[in-house]
Design a protein around this motif. Structure first.
Motif, PDB file in Angstrom:
ATOM      1  N   LYS A 116       0.831  -1.205   0.000  1.00 12.08           N
ATOM      2  CA  LYS A 116       0.000   0.000   0.000  1.00 12.08           C
ATOM      3  C   LYS A 116       0.867   1.257   0.000  1.00 12.08           C
ATOM      4  N   LYS A 117       1.963   1.224   0.754  1.00  6.21           N
ATOM      5  CA  LYS A 117       2.863   2.378   0.796  1.00  6.21           C
ATOM      6  C   LYS A 117       3.503   2.637  -0.564  1.00  6.21           C
ATOM      7  N   ARG A 118       3.605   1.585  -1.373  1.00  7.89           N
ATOM      8  CA  ARG A 118       4.248   1.693  -2.684  1.00  7.89           C
ATOM      9  C   ARG A 118       3.226   1.775  -3.818  1.00  7.89           C
ATOM     10  N   ASN A 119       1.953   1.944  -3.459  1.00  9.18           N
ATOM     11  CA  ASN A 119       0.870   2.082  -4.447  1.00  9.18           C
ATOM     12  C   ASN A 119       0.764   0.877  -5.374  1.00  9.18           C
ATOM     13  N   ILE A 120       1.003  -0.302  -4.828  1.00 14.11           N
ATOM     14  CA  ILE A 120       0.812  -1.541  -5.582  1.00 14.11           C
ATOM     15  C   ILE A 120      -0.601  -2.044  -5.303  1.00 14.11           C
ATOM     16  N   GLY A 121      -1.368  -2.270  -6.357  1.00 10.76           N
ATOM     17  CA  GLY A 121      -2.723  -2.765  -6.181  1.00 10.76           C
ATOM     18  C   GLY A 121      -2.715  -4.159  -5.575  1.00 10.76           C
ATOM     19  N   THR A 122      -3.475  -4.350  -4.506  1.00 14.60           N
ATOM     20  CA  THR A 122      -3.450  -5.623  -3.787  1.00 14.60           C
ATOM     21  C   THR A 122      -4.871  -6.097  -3.510  1.00 14.60           C
ATOM     22  N   TYR A 123      -5.113  -7.374  -3.784  1.00 13.25           N
ATOM     23  CA  TYR A 123      -6.420  -7.992  -3.593  1.00 13.25           C
ATOM     24  C   TYR A 123      -6.202  -9.363  -2.955  1.00 13.25           C
ATOM     25  N   VAL A 124      -7.265  -9.903  -2.355  1.00 13.87           N
ATOM     26  CA  VAL A 124      -7.132 -11.178  -1.646  1.00 13.87           C
ATOM     27  C   VAL A 124      -8.327 -12.075  -1.960  1.00 13.87           C
ATOM     28  N   ILE A 125      -8.031 -13.346  -2.230  1.00 13.08           N
ATOM     29  CA  ILE A 125      -9.046 -14.403  -2.306  1.00 13.08           C
ATOM     30  C   ILE A 125      -8.823 -15.324  -1.119  1.00 13.08           C
TER      31      ILE A 125
ATOM     32  N   LEU B 298      -8.427  -6.924   6.650  1.00 14.65           N
ATOM     33  CA  LEU B 298      -8.422  -6.431   5.272  1.00 14.65           C
ATOM     34  C   LEU B 298      -9.335  -5.213   5.131  1.00 14.65           C
ATOM     35  N   GLU B 299     -10.462  -5.243   5.807  1.00 14.00           N
ATOM     36  CA  GLU B 299     -11.370  -4.094   5.752  1.00 14.00           C
ATOM     37  C   GLU B 299     -10.729  -2.868   6.391  1.00 14.00           C
ATOM     38  N   ASP B 300     -10.000  -3.069   7.484  1.00 11.62           N
ATOM     39  CA  ASP B 300      -9.297  -1.950   8.119  1.00 11.62           C
ATOM     40  C   ASP B 300      -8.268  -1.341   7.165  1.00 11.62           C
ATOM     41  N   LEU B 301      -7.646  -2.198   6.354  1.00 11.13           N
ATOM     42  CA  LEU B 301      -6.631  -1.736   5.404  1.00 11.13           C
ATOM     43  C   LEU B 301      -7.241  -1.271   4.081  1.00 11.13           C
ATOM     44  N   GLU B 302      -8.569  -1.392   3.968  1.00 15.46           N
ATOM     45  CA  GLU B 302      -9.295  -1.024   2.745  1.00 15.46           C
ATOM     46  C   GLU B 302      -8.805  -1.835   1.548  1.00 15.46           C
ATOM     47  N   ILE B 303      -8.636  -3.140   1.781  1.00 14.17           N
ATOM     48  CA  ILE B 303      -8.222  -4.069   0.736  1.00 14.17           C
ATOM     49  C   ILE B 303      -9.449  -4.828   0.240  1.00 14.17           C
TER      50      ILE B 303
ATOM     51  N   GLN C 122      10.325  -4.119   5.400  1.00 16.99           N
ATOM     52  CA  GLN C 122      10.713  -3.394   4.196  1.00 16.99           C
ATOM     53  C   GLN C 122      11.580  -4.261   3.289  1.00 16.99           C
ATOM     54  N   SER C 123      12.544  -4.968   3.886  1.00 19.41           N
ATOM     55  CA  SER C 123      13.426  -5.828   3.105  1.00 19.41           C
ATOM     56  C   SER C 123      12.659  -6.981   2.474  1.00 19.41           C
ATOM     57  N   CYS C 124      11.776  -7.601   3.248  1.00 16.02           N
ATOM     58  CA  CYS C 124      10.967  -8.709   2.728  1.00 16.02           C
ATOM     59  C   CYS C 124      10.120  -8.247   1.552  1.00 16.02           C
ATOM     60  N   ALA C 125       9.491  -7.085   1.697  1.00 11.10           N
ATOM     61  CA  ALA C 125       8.638  -6.567   0.625  1.00 11.10           C
ATOM     62  C   ALA C 125       9.453  -6.237  -0.619  1.00 11.10           C
ATOM     63  N   GLU C 126      10.601  -5.595  -0.446  1.00  6.36           N
ATOM     64  CA  GLU C 126      11.419  -5.223  -1.601  1.00  6.36           C
ATOM     65  C   GLU C 126      11.904  -6.453  -2.362  1.00  6.36           C
ATOM     66  N   GLN C 127      12.318  -7.487  -1.629  1.00  6.00           N
ATOM     67  CA  GLN C 127      12.770  -8.710  -2.290  1.00  6.00           C
ATOM     68  C   GLN C 127      11.631  -9.368  -3.067  1.00  6.00           C
ATOM     69  N   THR C 128      10.435  -9.349  -2.485  1.00  7.07           N
ATOM     70  CA  THR C 128       9.285  -9.961  -3.153  1.00  7.07           C
ATOM     71  C   THR C 128       8.881  -9.152  -4.381  1.00  7.07           C
ATOM     72  N   ILE C 129       8.895  -7.837  -4.257  1.00  4.78           N
ATOM     73  CA  ILE C 129       8.559  -6.974  -5.400  1.00  4.78           C
ATOM     74  C   ILE C 129       9.588  -7.148  -6.516  1.00  4.78           C
TER      75      ILE C 129
END
Length: 385
Positions: free
Chosen positions: A27-36, A48-53, A362-369
């Protein structure tokens, strides 16, 4: 970039907490995120509702179970994954998904939906099936084929990779440790002075090693006159402790040494942890140990069994303590050693510093991105709606 996470349950265990940590970073990086996720609600939906996902719930099939491979039950389970994939496909098109990220070992519908809609797929392996008595519904050859069909596979530890390596294309497999972060407590819990307070998380699951901890406390009571107490969140429900645990406490007269507690949510747990003198991780095959890292970040010393990913996180005597898995005697000795050590400052600070450096969200997210960007760059897949 739009990412669709697929998860196999709706609770707030380690896998979904790690997923939520990634979502916050996205969300901080403006990546669209959805969940099933499956039908029902045990906490994830509210987060998820709190995060508006935006999310959707389907009849989520698993491709693992307790049946024998090749049985009629297993074949039904296998076929149900295609039904699950067909339920996912409309959401892939609606949300214009680029990559489907399956956040679990136990569901394959995300992979099938990715192939049906010509999207890319990342498979995040987290669970050791043997801990739960589960097996894949396919034979090894077909399991290997399905994993090889994923564009990338993420393992959360070297221990996790060792378990699944016979199925994996190691050139497409990447090790990324989960990220962790805790907030400073609003209020540090006030616990009884003169008592050595210990924390165990994992409920009454044999794979989490609670039975070895209880046996160790019996031995510890014989070895020391110092007072100690083990706090066990999740081992009391509606005011009553687990019956087996109650009987053990009564037989061994450990009423003042063991405190079964009601379930705690993450915020409560983060706050309560700061009052602890020791965190015990006794699992047989922990695939990562998010709660271990959270204890390290909180400045709580950790004693852990020497199995699974624990030795990847803990070095005995340097940033924590290890003992031989299954040995109640060794665990009791290690706890007593820690209780009698006057200054644990160096161990605590080393653990905190390493956790901040190695396991940041932050490191985990960057590696995944970076994985997403790499497979998107090298992909010739076009949308097939």
């Amino acid at each position: 970039m739009n990412i669709l996470f697929v998860t196999h349950y709706t609770g707030l265990g380690g896998a979904n907490i790690a997923m939520l940590n990634l979502i916050r970073q996205y969300k901080k990086r403006n990546i669209g995120t959805y969940v099933i996720m499956p039908e029902g609600s045990k906490g994830l939906r509210e987060k998820l509702e709190d995060l508006e996902i935006e999310y959707a719930q389907i009849r989520m099939p698993w491709w693992v179970g307790d049946g024998e491979e090749g049985s009629l039950k297993s074949w039904k389970r296998y076929l149900s994954n295609f039904r699950g994939a067909l339920e996912i496909c409309p959401y892939v098109r609606k949300w214009r998904i680029d990559i489907i990220h399956t956040n679990s070992t136990v569901v394959a519908a995300g992979l099938l939906a990715a192939r049906m809609t010509r999207r890319l797929h990342v498979w995040h392996l987290r669970e050791d099936l043997s801990n739960y008595g589960w097996k894949f519904c396919l034979n090894d050859k077909k399991v290997k084929k399905w994993f090889h069909n994923s564009d990338r596979v993420i393992v959360i530890s070297k221990a996790c990779e060792r378990i699944y390596e016979k199925y994996l294309d190691l050139e497409k497999t990447v090790l990324i440790y989960d990220g962790a972060q805790i907030d400073s407590p609003k209020e540090v819990p006030v616990l009884e002075d003169g008592v050595f307070h210990m924390l165990y998380l994992g409920g009454m699951s044999l794979s989490k090693g609670y039975q070895h901890i209880l046996e160790a406390l019996v031995l510890l009571k014989q070895r020391t006159e110092k007072r100690f107490r083990l706090w066990m969140p999740g081992c009391r429900e509606n005011g009553r402790a687990n019956k087996e645990l109650e009987e053990f406490i009564e037989v061994h007269r450990l009423e003042e040494a063991i405190e079964p507690m009601e379930y705690m949510d993450r915020e409560q747990l983060d706050q309560f942890r700061y009052g602890m003198d020791l965190f015990i991780m006794a699992s047989s095959k922990e695939m990562f140990g998010l709660v271990t890292v959270e204890a390290m970040l909180s400045g709580v010393p950790v004693v852990a069994s020497d199995t699974g990913a624990n030795p990847e996180l803990i070095r005995n005597g340097e940033n924590g303590y290890l003992y031989p898995y299954g040995s109640a005697k060794a665990l009791a000795e290690k706890i007593q050693e820690i209780m009698e050590t006057e200054d644990l400052g160096n161990v605590i600070e080393q653990a905190r510093a390493e956790a901040q450096e190695r396991f940041s969200m932050q490191s985990c997210a960057e590696q995944t991105i970076d994985i997403y960007r790499g497979i998107l760059k090298n992909s010739d897949m076009g949308y097939r709606c």
